[in-house]
Design an enzyme around this catalytic site. Structure first.
Site, short mmCIF file in Angstrom:
data_model
loop_
_atom_site.label_atom_id
_atom_site.label_comp_id
_atom_site.label_asym_id
_atom_site.label_seq_id
_atom_site.Cartn_x
_atom_site.Cartn_y
_atom_site.Cartn_z
N SER A 21 0.84 -1.22 0.00
CA SER A 21 0.00 0.00 0.00
C SER A 21 0.86 1.26 0.00
O SER A 21 0.59 2.23 -0.70
CB SER A 21 -0.89 0.03 1.25
OG SER A 21 -1.82 -1.01 1.21
N ARG A 25 1.49 4.28 -3.00
CA ARG A 25 1.23 5.70 -2.68
C ARG A 25 2.47 6.55 -2.90
O ARG A 25 2.38 7.70 -3.35
CB ARG A 25 0.72 5.83 -1.26
CG ARG A 25 -0.75 5.35 -1.13
CD ARG A 25 -1.13 5.01 0.28
NE ARG A 25 -2.54 4.73 0.47
CZ ARG A 25 -3.15 3.57 0.18
NH1 ARG A 25 -2.47 2.56 -0.33
NH2 ARG A 25 -4.44 3.41 0.39
N ARG A 120 -14.07 -6.68 -10.40
CA ARG A 120 -14.16 -6.05 -9.07
C ARG A 120 -14.99 -4.76 -9.14
O ARG A 120 -14.94 -4.03 -10.12
CB ARG A 120 -12.74 -5.81 -8.52
CG ARG A 120 -12.05 -7.15 -8.31
CD ARG A 120 -10.69 -7.00 -7.73
NE ARG A 120 -10.74 -6.48 -6.37
CZ ARG A 120 -9.64 -6.18 -5.68
NH1 ARG A 120 -8.45 -6.33 -6.22
NH2 ARG A 120 -9.75 -5.74 -4.44
N SER A 165 -13.23 1.37 3.34
CA SER A 165 -12.27 1.01 2.29
C SER A 165 -11.28 2.14 2.09
O SER A 165 -11.66 3.26 1.75
CB SER A 165 -13.01 0.74 0.98
OG SER A 165 -12.11 0.87 -0.11
N GLN A 167 -9.22 2.30 -0.24
CA GLN A 167 -9.13 2.61 -1.68
C GLN A 167 -10.18 3.64 -2.06
O GLN A 167 -9.90 4.58 -2.81
CB GLN A 167 -9.27 1.32 -2.50
CG GLN A 167 -8.10 0.38 -2.26
CD GLN A 167 -8.17 -0.90 -3.06
OE1 GLN A 167 -9.14 -1.14 -3.77
NE2 GLN A 167 -7.15 -1.73 -2.93
N ASP A 313 -6.73 -8.09 4.76
CA ASP A 313 -5.93 -8.94 3.86
C ASP A 313 -5.33 -10.14 4.58
O ASP A 313 -4.80 -11.05 3.94
CB ASP A 313 -4.82 -8.12 3.20
CG ASP A 313 -5.38 -7.06 2.25
OD1 ASP A 313 -6.53 -7.22 1.79
OD2 ASP A 313 -4.67 -6.08 1.97
N LYS A 340 -12.42 -9.24 -3.12
CA LYS A 340 -10.95 -9.06 -3.21
C LYS A 340 -10.46 -9.71 -4.50
O LYS A 340 -11.24 -9.96 -5.41
CB LYS A 340 -10.30 -9.66 -1.96
CG LYS A 340 -10.64 -8.90 -0.69
CD LYS A 340 -10.11 -7.47 -0.75
CE LYS A 340 -10.54 -6.64 0.45
NZ LYS A 340 -10.18 -5.24 0.29
N ARG A 386 -2.75 -14.04 -2.00
CA ARG A 386 -2.88 -14.31 -0.56
C ARG A 386 -3.42 -15.72 -0.30
O ARG A 386 -3.15 -16.30 0.75
CB ARG A 386 -3.76 -13.23 0.11
CG ARG A 386 -3.22 -11.82 -0.15
CD ARG A 386 -3.35 -10.88 1.01
NE ARG A 386 -2.88 -9.56 0.61
CZ ARG A 386 -1.61 -9.14 0.66
NH1 ARG A 386 -0.65 -9.94 1.11
NH2 ARG A 386 -1.28 -7.92 0.26
C1 S3P Z 1 -5.61 -1.32 0.12
C2 S3P Z 1 -6.81 -1.32 0.76
C3 S3P Z 1 -7.60 -2.54 1.02
C4 S3P Z 1 -6.75 -3.80 0.87
C5 S3P Z 1 -5.89 -3.76 -0.37
C6 S3P Z 1 -4.96 -2.56 -0.33
C7 S3P Z 1 -4.92 -0.03 -0.09
O1 S3P Z 1 -8.66 -2.61 0.09
O2 S3P Z 1 -7.56 -4.95 0.86
O3 S3P Z 1 -5.14 -4.93 -0.46
O4 S3P Z 1 -3.72 -0.02 -0.43
O5 S3P Z 1 -5.57 1.01 0.06
P1 S3P Z 1 -10.05 -1.83 0.32
O6 S3P Z 1 -9.73 -0.40 0.42
O7 S3P Z 1 -10.90 -2.13 -0.87
O8 S3P Z 1 -10.62 -2.39 1.59
#
Ligand code: S3P
Length: 426
Positions: A21, A25, A120, A165, A167, A313, A340, A386
């Protein structure tokens, strides 16, 4: 690939790769910053390489050195219209976060990904970004990628997200950089806050209060040095392996232990795992620690509520641990598992049943009765990294041989995973 039970207790020390993550970023924010961003311990897994590829196509110069990645940012308004379609591969983070950024540009982009990404849900970002004024079309008409994103002048919104979330939250906050007024996102419970921390580190005007994060538009981001901590989601497989293989003792160095990510450590404590946490320094706004794990008898527990986003995760590997724990483990409030890289409720259930585990799926999680021996089986990873790593760990304590189909998918987040797992058994 075929796997045999552990040849010996797991012993030794390792560094897991950089956090996925945070690596994504750092590339994204570095691309929008003025000046150079140098990223150390960047995860060179397929997902983060997809992010690099997308930003190169958006005109950003990115140099990959052996130890570091250099991003030569062009400022908030320095992206260029790409000549080709952007391909996010298997990466949900790339797809959703970049959609927020692309919504505020003055050009049109088409964004797609692999077969899993094309299934997704993207409605969860299309909805708030459209409220901000973006024009996003799901080209297949089913709310999934490919997406055609026409950047537009954006307005700030106060968005209450139906899902916890990171994301979704990050996509909206990134679009907020381009809006005409402040933007905020309130979530039902707190998801990982890497975007908030790193945007602040890069100089954005961003604040968090409880489950609400708010950003002011027009902030100037400055290129920075980013030290990426080890990924706790990757460390999770070794935490589990060392806990379940008797006689093991493993030291994992420099793991990111941001409280919005480290829910697995709380659950392991409830399960009776033997983990010592030695806090280290803060790296670029993210706390890190060394973790010493010794095998221990485990007991079942309930995993639910606001803990879920902090270990979302890690639920596949926690389900494996639960099979080796005495008593019942209940996972609930985790319907997100279904959307996921695979439907992780179905795929975990199918594969754990194949190994002889006692597991019952539920709409929002699963119930596991631990303490029954597992046997080797043919495991279908459904190309979900995973899942593959979770079953490589289960195989260590199962009787006989386990074969994992599509085992190479670990390159998404941990290219050297099998080698590291093997090395600790020597
Ligand atoms: C992530 C957020 C999570 C996670 C993904 C990485 C991120 O997803 O499951 O592996 O880097 O922001 P969600 O935001 O959909 O929960």
């Amino acid at each position: 690939m075929k796997f045999r039970p552990a040849a010996a207790p797991l012993k030794g020390e390792l560094h897991v790769p950089g956090d996925k993550s945070i690596s994504h970023r750092a590339v994204m924010f570095g691309s929008l910053a003025s000046g150079t961003t140098c990223i150390e311990n960047f995860l060179k897994g397929a997902d983060c390489l997809s992010t690099i590829d997308c930003f190169r196509r958006l005109g950003i110069r990115i140099e990959e050195k052996a130890e570091e990645i250099y991003i030569y940012g062009n400022g908030l308004h320095g992206l260029k219209e790409p000549k080709e379609i952007l391909d996010a591969g298997n990466s949900g983070t790339t797809t959703r976060l970049i959609s927020g950024i692309l919504s505020g540009q003055s050009f049109e982009t088409t964004l797609t990904g692999d077969a899993s990404i094309q299934k997704r849900p993207m409605g969860r970002i299309i909805e708030p970004l459209s409220q901000m004024g973006a024009s996003i079309e799901s080209l297949s008409g089913n709310g999934c990628a490919p997406l055609r994103i026409q950047g537009r002048p954006l307005r700030g919104i106060s968005y209450t997200s139906p899902v916890a979330s990171a994301q979704v939250k990050s996509a909206v906050l990134l679009a907020g950089l381009y809006a005409d007024s402040p933007t905020s996102v309130t979530e039902p419970s707190l998801s990982r806050d890497h975007s908030e921390r790193m945007l602040h580190y890069f100089g954005a005007q961003i604040e968090r209060k409880g489950t609400k994060a708010a950003i002011l538009p027009g902030s100037r981001l400055e290129g920075r040095k980013v030290m990426v901590p080890g990924d706790i989601s990757s460390a999770a497989y070794f935490i589990a392996a060392a806990s379940i293989v008797p006689g093991s003792q493993v030291l994992i160095r420099n793991v990111g232990v941001n409280p919005t990510r480290a829910g697995i450590l709380k659950v392991c404590e409830k399960m009776g795992a033997d983990i010592q946490i030695f806090p280290c320094r803060e790296d670029s706004g993210e706390p890190t620690a060394d973790l010493l794990i010794k095998s221990a008898p485990l007991k079942g527990c309930v995993i639910e509520g606001s803990l879920i986003p902090t270990l979302i995760d890690e639920l596949p590997i926690l389900a494996v641990m639960a099979c080796f724990a005495q008593g019942t483990t209940v996972i609930r409030d985790a319907a997100e598992l279904k959307v996921k890289e695979s439907n992780r409720i179905d795929v975990m259930t199918e594969n754990l049943l194949a190994m002889g585990a006692h597991v019952t799926p539920a709409e929002d999680g699963m119930i596991l009765e631990g303490g029954f021996p597992l046997h080797g089986a043919l495991i279908d990873s459904h190309l979900d990294h995973r899942i593959a790593m979770s079953f490589a760990v289960a195989a260590l304590q199962a009787e006989g041989e386990t074969e994992i189909r599509g085992s190479q998918c670990v390159q998404i987040s941990y290219p050297g995973f099998y080698q590291d797992l093997q090395r600790l058994q020597n």
